[in-house]
Design a protein around this motif. Sequence first.
Motif, mmCIF file in Angstrom:
data_model
loop_
_atom_site.group_PDB
_atom_site.id
_atom_site.type_symbol
_atom_site.label_atom_id
_atom_site.label_comp_id
_atom_site.label_asym_id
_atom_site.label_seq_id
_atom_site.Cartn_x
_atom_site.Cartn_y
_atom_site.Cartn_z
ATOM 1 N N SER A 3 43.818 -29.216 26.188
ATOM 2 C CA SER A 3 42.695 -29.647 25.355
ATOM 3 C C SER A 3 43.170 -30.192 24.017
ATOM 4 C CB SER A 3 41.764 -28.467 25.068
ATOM 5 O OG SER A 3 41.219 -27.962 26.250
ATOM 6 N N ILE A 4 42.297 -30.956 23.405
ATOM 7 C CA ILE A 4 42.501 -31.351 22.013
ATOM 8 C C ILE A 4 41.664 -30.390 21.180
ATOM 9 C CG2 ILE A 4 42.046 -33.108 20.264
ATOM 10 C CD1 ILE A 4 42.856 -35.204 22.251
ATOM 11 N N TYR A 5 42.303 -29.807 20.198
ATOM 12 C CA TYR A 5 41.649 -28.832 19.324
ATOM 13 C C TYR A 5 41.229 -29.515 18.035
ATOM 14 C CZ TYR A 5 43.104 -25.110 22.408
ATOM 15 O OH TYR A 5 43.242 -24.305 23.505
ATOM 16 N N LEU A 6 40.171 -29.003 17.431
ATOM 17 C CA LEU A 6 39.702 -29.519 16.146
ATOM 18 C C LEU A 6 39.930 -28.478 15.066
ATOM 19 C CD1 LEU A 6 36.316 -31.214 17.115
ATOM 20 C CD2 LEU A 6 38.533 -32.305 16.744
ATOM 21 N N VAL A 7 40.340 -28.930 13.889
ATOM 22 C CA VAL A 7 40.486 -28.037 12.752
ATOM 23 C C VAL A 7 39.082 -27.675 12.284
ATOM 24 C CG1 VAL A 7 41.312 -27.804 10.373
ATOM 25 C CG2 VAL A 7 42.694 -29.045 12.071
ATOM 26 N N LYS A 8 38.734 -26.404 12.428
ATOM 27 C CA LYS A 8 37.403 -25.932 12.043
ATOM 28 C C LYS A 8 37.443 -24.803 11.025
ATOM 29 C CE LYS A 8 34.612 -28.394 14.669
ATOM 30 N NZ LYS A 8 33.585 -29.251 14.067
ATOM 31 N N ASP A 9 38.654 -24.304 10.713
ATOM 32 C CA ASP A 9 38.753 -23.146 9.823
ATOM 33 C C ASP A 9 40.049 -23.254 9.027
ATOM 34 O OD1 ASP A 9 37.994 -20.739 8.693
ATOM 35 O OD2 ASP A 9 38.131 -19.570 10.551
ATOM 36 N N LYS A 10 40.086 -22.559 7.899
ATOM 37 C CA LYS A 10 41.314 -22.514 7.115
ATOM 38 C C LYS A 10 41.696 -21.056 6.886
ATOM 39 C CE LYS A 10 38.442 -23.982 3.257
ATOM 40 N NZ LYS A 10 38.278 -24.979 2.218
ATOM 41 N N MET A 11 42.993 -20.857 6.757
ATOM 42 C CA MET A 11 43.539 -19.513 6.666
ATOM 43 C C MET A 11 43.746 -19.095 5.214
ATOM 44 S SD MET A 11 46.335 -20.041 9.712
ATOM 45 C CE MET A 11 46.857 -18.339 9.810
ATOM 46 N N ASN A 12 44.059 -17.814 5.042
ATOM 47 C CA ASN A 12 44.378 -17.268 3.735
ATOM 48 C C ASN A 12 45.572 -18.036 3.154
ATOM 49 O OD1 ASN A 12 45.848 -15.376 1.848
ATOM 50 N ND2 ASN A 12 44.011 -14.171 2.269
ATOM 51 N N ALA A 13 45.591 -18.165 1.840
ATOM 52 C CA ALA A 13 46.626 -18.951 1.151
ATOM 53 C C ALA A 13 48.042 -18.409 1.345
ATOM 54 C CB ALA A 13 46.298 -19.030 -0.337
ATOM 55 N N ARG A 14 48.189 -17.179 1.796
ATOM 56 C CA ARG A 14 49.545 -16.609 1.954
ATOM 57 C C ARG A 14 50.311 -17.215 3.126
ATOM 58 N NH1 ARG A 14 46.337 -12.296 3.988
ATOM 59 N NH2 ARG A 14 46.836 -11.794 6.137
ATOM 60 N N TRP A 15 49.616 -17.848 4.086
ATOM 61 C CA TRP A 15 50.274 -18.414 5.270
ATOM 62 C C TRP A 15 50.818 -19.811 4.975
ATOM 63 C CZ3 TRP A 15 51.216 -14.878 8.688
ATOM 64 C CH2 TRP A 15 50.352 -13.806 8.846
ATOM 65 N N LYS A 16 51.968 -20.117 5.565
ATOM 66 C CA LYS A 16 52.594 -21.436 5.414
ATOM 67 C C LYS A 16 52.980 -21.961 6.792
ATOM 68 C CE LYS A 16 52.627 -21.170 0.912
ATOM 69 N NZ LYS A 16 51.298 -21.283 0.407
ATOM 70 N N LYS A 17 52.740 -23.280 7.016
ATOM 71 C CA LYS A 17 53.048 -23.937 8.305
ATOM 72 C C LYS A 17 52.609 -23.069 9.482
ATOM 73 C CE LYS A 17 56.362 -26.733 9.012
ATOM 74 N NZ LYS A 17 57.670 -27.303 9.283
ATOM 75 N N HIS A 18 51.329 -22.709 9.470
ATOM 76 C CA HIS A 18 50.789 -21.765 10.441
ATOM 77 C C HIS A 18 49.424 -22.250 10.943
ATOM 78 C CE1 HIS A 18 51.071 -17.428 11.756
ATOM 79 N NE2 HIS A 18 49.851 -17.749 12.145
#
Length: 139
Positions: free
Chosen positions: A95-110
């Motif tokens: 499938s092709i996924y859509l960016v629908k959410d953002k993570m906590n600022a502590r995560w990098k390249k995740h």
Amino acid sequence: MISIFRKKCFILIIILTFFHCKKEEKKEVDIYDWHTITVTASAYNSLAYQTNSNPSITAFGDSLSPGMSCIAVSRDLLKMGLKHNTPVKIEGFDSIYLVKDKMNARWKKHIDIYMGTDIKAARNWGRREVIISYGILKE
């Protein structure tokens, strides 16, 4: 009279065949420039203990429901062009996924892959490095 009728039919068939063969097939045009990077991928569910008191609403305000092909991205990826509703291809998924959410600022390249309420699937996925391709609209 019959021969004139046959000639007209023959000419009509030739004309129709000519116009039918002249049609060009419509080619699908990719409206995206695709960029590829390696990220760490984990999985999450829409459950209050994994997110917050309203687990079906994303940080962008979208409503999630099981079966959707969505991901959350770390904020550094937002700056790289993985903005809200960006299409993403994930290695190992069709499938092709859509960016629908953002993570906590502590995560990098995740990225976090949305797996509805299927806790077992999310745990089986675990955490691993994957290659993703994301589309940025061509100008």
